[in-house]
Design a protein around this motif. Structure first.
Motif: not given
Lengths: 275, 406
Positions: A252-264
């Motif tokens: 979904t449009p959220k997929t990459a963002e979800a990973v990046h947020n967690l990495v942050r």
């Protein structure tokens, strides 16, 4: 052997008196395009080193989260050749962040060791972690990899005693990956104090940086483990973030963002380890 | 070393656990100290008269060895060629050859001070044998079994549970033997201190292939004595079915240096070796790769991903094979042939009807090859088949396949 991106990166994080944040994601999970987007955004989100999983049908050392990530990748048509192509695309936008390919031996063996190493070196892979190649099988891939200029990063575990540590560290380079427990990826760390002791024990045997992985899931974990460790590895939590962002198995449009947020979040935990 | 020794095919593996290019120790570092320790313990045990005596006693009084060598007279008449003998491993306690290996390994586990046993199983024969020795020696055990296999081998699941084992169905992959082995390895890596992994076939990291072979080679050694007694000479051919290949290597090993004895291994040809992912004949339809601790012939795709394979027989439904078989294949000493599901079913019924012996579906694969060989051989020739197990566990699924009504 020549200095690699891995050596330079650990030098930098050492100078900054903080552990490196090492993020593991699976190549081709959940599909090639999304995996490209995930990979591309990792450095900005706080990943100092990237471990890119090479999907394998039978990941004997992995827990359910990484098993499922590999299955999603394979289902989307991922292969070792495509994993290498992913790295090649990444290198066009980032020539500094070290990339370590992590997985199991058979796909490399079938690809052909020499062909694989030549291609990996050419496109800018820095190191390899191959779970099912212990020191006893160094002739297979470790020694040829060192010759090709790639770091061969070895796992050490709570079962690796001092005598064996010498064997294990023998042809290691880049960094040493300490597995925090006897178990599979994604399990719980039972004794955090013991991890710190083990890291310091390994450091007394080597000048290589020691990164700790398996069971680190939260910023607090990263902060705590990062006090002693030169690197903190997170994998299962990140691929679980991929899984939870999916809709009926698709990105979904959220997929990459979800990973990046967690990495942050997690990398901030690691950065706070010694402050 | 004498010339005869130098030319022997029975010397493997080397100190690195290799049979030629096959075998080895391809395991995670966590397990390395364990398998080195296991090797050391095994070396000590195999030369210890006390260990050997205890083993011998259990073989005689608990397992019921030696198992008979039986002249299959009606089968021989029906096939109209070579004389057919069955090595009756189906009469071994627990109903298959699997107990031979379990007895050896449980004694070893005890010596090593292990307090918990794990094992993988396909058809459930190894699971039952493991649960049996664990009951006999009072050790808790957990058996990993593919969910598909749990379904198709229900009687064995019940036996294991009654014997006190915990049976853990594995739903990953196709839910067959390969997946059970992955899960057992994951458990072992987690519980390294207490747990002994009792591998059921002559595969896995060194020293398992060697150790399992050594515990199974009693089959071939007994055949030699028994056939010499019955016929005054060695057989012209020995035949066994192959999944991972423990009954086969146990049958073959004693005859490897007898060039006049032809040796055949019957692989699971499933729907046919030309059917993609429709068989489990790793040596006919696979190529060398690395899985489960060893290099061996594997069913795999162009990317090195392991293919599930298929066989009507849960015990043969495995995409690999023991490394010594891969070596024997490439050396040309043993001929490995695929046998289809259909041929195995026909052999199953033939054995049942002509000999009053219900064979395991696994063993029926070996018999199917005997049924091809015998008619082409003269009547003064001799074939010995390792009838590796009994087929009680299979009657329900065979009945279904044949459309038999209750």
């Amino acid at each position: 052997m020549a200095v690699t991106r891995i050596d330079r990166r650990f030098e930098k994080t050492r100078a900054e008196n903080r552990p490196a944040f090492v993020s593991f994601v699976m190549a081709g999970d959940p599909d090639e395009t999304t995996a490209d987007a995930i990979l591309a955004g990792l450095p900005a989100a706080g990943a100092d080193v990237i471990e890119l999983g090479m999907p394998f049908s039978d990941p004997m050392a992995d827990g359910v989260a990484i098993q499922l990530a590999g299955q999603r990748a394979l289902k989307s048509g991922m292969t070792l050749a495509k994993t290498l192509a992913m790295v090649e695309r990444f290198r066009k936008i980032d020539d500094e962040t070290p990339i370590v390919l992590m997985g199991y031996y058979n796909p490399i063996y079938i690809f052909g060791v020499d062909a694989f190493l030549a291609e990996a070196a050419r496109i800018g892979v820095d190191g390899l972690i191959v779970v099912d190649l212990p020191a006893e099988e160094d002739d297979e891939l470790c020694l040829p990899a060192l010759k090709a200029g790639l770091n061969f990063i070895r796992l050490t575990t709570p079962t690796t005693d001092d005598a064996r540590l010498e064997t294990v560290l023998g042809n290691s380079s880049g960094f040493v990956y300490y597995v925090s427990m006897t178990g599979i990826t994604g399990a719980e760390i039972k004794n955090r104090a013991a991890v710190g002791e083990a890291v310091n024990r390994i450091k007394s045997h080597t000048s290589l940086p020691v990164a700790v992985g398996f069971g680190i899931k939260t910023a607090e974990d990263a902060q705590l483990i990062g006090r002693d460790a030169d690197g903190v590895v997170v994998g299962s939590a990140l691929v679980t973030a991929v899984e939870q962002s999916l809709d009926a198995g698709r990105s979904t449009p959220k997929t990459a963002e979800a990973v990046h947020n967690l990495v942050r979040t997690l990398s901030q935990g690691a950065r706070a380890a010694r402050s | 070393m004498t010339e005869a020794m130098a030319n022997s095919l029975r010397q493997g593996p080397d100190e690195n656990g290799k049979f030629g290019m096959f075998g080895g120790r391809f395991v995670a570092e966590t397990l390395m100290p364990l398998i080195l320790d296991l090797e050391k313990s095994y070396r000590a045990a195999q030369n210890d008269p006390e260990f050997l005596a205890e083993m011998e006693d259990l073989r005689t009084h608990f397992a019921g060895r030696p198992s008979p060598l039986y002249f299959a007279e009606r089968m021989t008449d029906e096939l109209g060629g070579a004389k057919v003998y069955f090595k009756r491993e189906d009469l071994n306690h627990t109903g298959s050859h699997k107990l031979n290996n379990c007895l050896g390994q449980i004694l070893l586990a005890k010596r090593m001070g292990k307090t918990r046993i794990i094992a993988e199983t396909g058809a459930g024969q190894h699971g039952v044998a493991t649960a049996t020795v664990c009951a006999r020696f009072g050790l808790p055990c957990t058996i990993f079994m593919g969910a598909t296999d749990v379904e198709r081998q229900m009687p064995n699941v019940l036996r294991m549970k009654m014997l006190g084992a915990e049976v853990r169905p594995v739903t990953a992959g196709a839910g067959t033997l390969k997946d059970a082995m992955n899960e057992a390895l994951r458990d072992w890596v987690t519980n390294v201190d207490s747990t002994y992994y009792l591998i059921g076939t002559a595969a896995g990291p060194h020293p398992y292939p060697e150790m399992v072979r050594d515990f199974q080679k009693v089959i071939g050694e007994e055949i030699r004595v028994q056939i010499l007694e019955a016929e005054g000479r060695l057989p012209d051919a020995v035949v066994a079915c192959i999944g991972g290949g423990s009954n086969a290597i146990g049958t073959f090993h004693d005859f490897l240096d007898d060039p006049d004895v032809e040796i055949f291994g019957a692989e699971a040809g499933g729907h046919g070796v030309d059917v993609e992912n429709g068989h489990a004949a790793s040596m006919t339809g696979g190529r060398p790769g690395v899985l489960h601790g060893n290099r061996t012939y594997l069913l795999q795709d162009a990317d090195g991903q392991i293919i599930e394979g298929h066989s009507i027989s849960a015990g043969l439904d495995y995409p690999g094979v023991g490394p010594e078989h891969s070596f024997l294949r490439d050396s040309g000493r043993v001929t490995y042939v695929p046998v289809t599901d259909k041929e195995a079913l026909d052999a199953f019924m033939a054995c049942t009807k002509f000999e009053g012996i219900i064979p395991a579906l696994e063993s029926a694969h070996g018999l199917a090859h005997v049924m091809k060989l015998a008619p082409q051989m003269d009547k003064d020739k001799i074939i010995v088949l390792c009838l590796s197990g009994r087929g009680d566990k299979d009657v329900e699924s065979v009945g279904k396949h044949l459309g038999m009504a209750l």
